[in-house]
Design a protein around this motif. Sequence first.
Motif, PDB file in Angstrom:
ATOM      1  N   LEU A   4       4.614   5.680  -2.734  1.00 24.64           N
ATOM      2  CA  LEU A   4       4.380   5.430  -1.361  1.00 24.64           C
ATOM      3  C   LEU A   4       3.183   4.385  -1.463  1.00 24.64           C
ATOM      4  O   LEU A   4       2.295   4.614  -2.199  1.00 24.64           O
ATOM      5  CB  LEU A   4       3.777   6.683  -0.831  1.00 24.64           C
ATOM      6  CG  LEU A   4       3.264   6.777   0.639  1.00 24.64           C
ATOM      7  CD1 LEU A   4       4.266   6.514   1.653  1.00 24.64           C
ATOM      8  CD2 LEU A   4       2.587   8.162   0.779  1.00 24.64           C
ATOM      9  N   VAL A   5       3.266   3.332  -0.520  1.00 22.23           N
ATOM     10  CA  VAL A   5       2.055   2.591  -0.341  1.00 22.23           C
ATOM     11  C   VAL A   5       1.394   3.097   0.978  1.00 22.23           C
ATOM     12  O   VAL A   5       2.004   3.064   1.917  1.00 22.23           O
ATOM     13  CB  VAL A   5       2.500   1.108  -0.216  1.00 22.23           C
ATOM     14  CG1 VAL A   5       1.591   0.310   0.103  1.00 22.23           C
ATOM     15  CG2 VAL A   5       3.096   0.701  -1.255  1.00 22.23           C
ATOM     16  N   SER A   6      -0.008   3.033   0.887  1.00 25.99           N
ATOM     17  CA  SER A   6      -0.613   3.267   2.061  1.00 25.99           C
ATOM     18  C   SER A   6      -1.451   1.810   2.583  1.00 25.99           C
ATOM     19  O   SER A   6      -1.995   1.379   1.751  1.00 25.99           O
ATOM     20  CB  SER A   6      -1.943   4.338   1.713  1.00 25.99           C
ATOM     21  OG  SER A   6      -1.475   5.680   1.502  1.00 25.99           O
ATOM     22  N   GLU A  34       3.003   4.115   4.244  1.00 21.67           N
ATOM     23  CA  GLU A  34       2.228   4.842   5.612  1.00 21.67           C
ATOM     24  C   GLU A  34       1.381   3.691   5.886  1.00 21.67           C
ATOM     25  O   GLU A  34       0.574   3.333   5.250  1.00 21.67           O
ATOM     26  CB  GLU A  34       1.748   6.157   5.343  1.00 21.67           C
ATOM     27  CG  GLU A  34       0.516   5.997   4.380  1.00 21.67           C
ATOM     28  CD  GLU A  34       0.066   7.323   4.013  1.00 21.67           C
ATOM     29  OE1 GLU A  34       0.182   8.225   4.802  1.00 21.67           O
ATOM     30  OE2 GLU A  34      -1.108   7.429   3.362  1.00 21.67           O
ATOM     31  N   TRP A  35       1.195   3.593   7.234  1.00 23.28           N
ATOM     32  CA  TRP A  35       0.207   2.741   7.901  1.00 23.28           C
ATOM     33  C   TRP A  35      -0.921   3.581   8.520  1.00 23.28           C
ATOM     34  O   TRP A  35      -0.793   4.092   9.589  1.00 23.28           O
ATOM     35  CB  TRP A  35       0.780   1.767   8.705  1.00 23.28           C
ATOM     36  CG  TRP A  35      -0.108   0.507   9.364  1.00 23.28           C
ATOM     37  CD1 TRP A  35      -1.124   0.414   8.761  1.00 23.28           C
ATOM     38  CD2 TRP A  35       0.341  -0.567  10.237  1.00 23.28           C
ATOM     39  NE1 TRP A  35      -1.712  -0.991   9.271  1.00 23.28           N
ATOM     40  CE2 TRP A  35      -0.725  -1.337  10.222  1.00 23.28           C
ATOM     41  CE3 TRP A  35       1.307  -0.609  10.970  1.00 23.28           C
ATOM     42  CZ2 TRP A  35      -0.877  -2.488  11.115  1.00 23.28           C
ATOM     43  CZ3 TRP A  35       1.466  -1.536  11.829  1.00 23.28           C
ATOM     44  CH2 TRP A  35       0.442  -2.676  11.999  1.00 23.28           C
ATOM     45  N   ARG A  57       5.684   6.394  10.456  1.00 22.86           N
ATOM     46  CA  ARG A  57       4.747   6.048   9.285  1.00 22.86           C
ATOM     47  C   ARG A  57       3.524   5.476   9.833  1.00 22.86           C
ATOM     48  O   ARG A  57       2.697   5.483   9.074  1.00 22.86           O
ATOM     49  CB  ARG A  57       5.631   4.976   8.603  1.00 22.86           C
ATOM     50  CG  ARG A  57       6.774   5.470   7.992  1.00 22.86           C
ATOM     51  CD  ARG A  57       7.726   4.332   7.451  1.00 22.86           C
ATOM     52  NE  ARG A  57       8.186   3.469   8.211  1.00 22.86           N
ATOM     53  CZ  ARG A  57       9.034   2.392   8.194  1.00 22.86           C
ATOM     54  NH1 ARG A  57       9.257   2.030   6.707  1.00 22.86           N
ATOM     55  NH2 ARG A  57       9.266   1.667   9.197  1.00 22.86           N
ATOM     56  N   ILE A  58       3.390   5.278  11.166  1.00 21.63           N
ATOM     57  CA  ILE A  58       2.244   4.907  11.705  1.00 21.63           C
ATOM     58  C   ILE A  58       1.231   6.054  12.206  1.00 21.63           C
ATOM     59  O   ILE A  58       1.709   6.870  12.786  1.00 21.63           O
ATOM     60  CB  ILE A  58       2.574   3.813  12.897  1.00 21.63           C
ATOM     61  CG1 ILE A  58       3.402   2.570  12.483  1.00 21.63           C
ATOM     62  CG2 ILE A  58       1.248   3.488  13.489  1.00 21.63           C
ATOM     63  CD1 ILE A  58       3.760   1.810  13.466  1.00 21.63           C
ATOM     64  N   ALA A  80      -5.325   8.614   3.289  1.00 18.36           N
ATOM     65  CA  ALA A  80      -4.513   7.889   2.742  1.00 18.36           C
ATOM     66  C   ALA A  80      -3.930   8.639   1.501  1.00 18.36           C
ATOM     67  O   ALA A  80      -4.492   9.596   0.760  1.00 18.36           O
ATOM     68  CB  ALA A  80      -4.805   6.397   2.082  1.00 18.36           C
ATOM     69  N   LYS A  81      -2.206   9.035   1.680  1.00 18.47           N
ATOM     70  CA  LYS A  81      -1.712   9.785   0.625  1.00 18.47           C
ATOM     71  C   LYS A  81      -0.909   9.028  -0.258  1.00 18.47           C
ATOM     72  O   LYS A  81      -0.261   9.535  -1.517  1.00 18.47           O
ATOM     73  CB  LYS A  81      -0.696  10.652   1.350  1.00 18.47           C
ATOM     74  CG  LYS A  81      -1.395  11.813   2.271  1.00 18.47           C
ATOM     75  CD  LYS A  81      -0.414  12.579   2.984  1.00 18.47           C
ATOM     76  CE  LYS A  81      -1.060  13.599   3.738  1.00 18.47           C
ATOM     77  NZ  LYS A  81      -0.168  14.195   4.687  1.00 18.47           N
TER      78      LYS A  81
END
Length: 251
Positions: A4-6, A34-35, A57-58, A80-81
């Motif tokens: 996952l990218v934050s 995730e944004w 995701r937002i 952020a995860k």
Amino acid sequence: MKELVSIITPCYNSAEFIEETIQSVLSQTYENWEWVITDDLSGDRTVEILRQYNDPRIKMMILDRNGGAGNARNKSLERAKGRYIAFLDSDDYWYPEYLETMVSTMEHKQKELVYCNYSRCNEQLQPVLKDFVADIPVTFQNLLKTCRLAPVSTMYDTKRVGKFFFPIRSKREDHVMWLNLLKEIPEGYPIQKTLAKYRMRENSVSRKKKNIIKDQYLVYKDFMGFSTLKSLYYTINWAANGFMKYSKFFN
């Protein structure tokens, strides 16, 4: 499974530009993101525009008082995860392959931080300066003389280095944060490919070098703990490099 990218975004009165930024994120070929957006009490249609997008995701937070970009980024970082942290200001733009390229490079090269080329554009996202080129590995020592890392073009790995937050007391919070991070790792790895567009707005604080020389001096004196002489030395280097960075027009 892809990590996952934050994506960390502060926004404030960005209604004029934020839809282009949104589309650049939604167009990413790397889809596990995730944004995490923190609105710094905007007075325009920024929040209304963001609420038109129903992508789960937002994730948006609205602050109850204005605290500046560094504070807003910190609020997003707290939530952020993701393993990987990417930064995107609310008026900037990524090419569709940005996340895919950054993540794959970090994984293949086993690096804690990577950065790439980016276009330096006007408010219409048309290039007005030569692309900034990620031509050398960035280290703590060379970052002291010029800030080669921009939020729009840099990603780091929290599994390898942890999370790094922005100092609230500095107007040069980006530079302080990157310096603190580079103290902990050997280098940031350069990706010599243009993957982002940085919008150089007319009212941008970062471009008014004469107004922030004192703030830059305090980066070294207060946050790095350098002597007065050493702080002056690096401030002069930073100012000279900053002039060169923004004076090389195409024509």
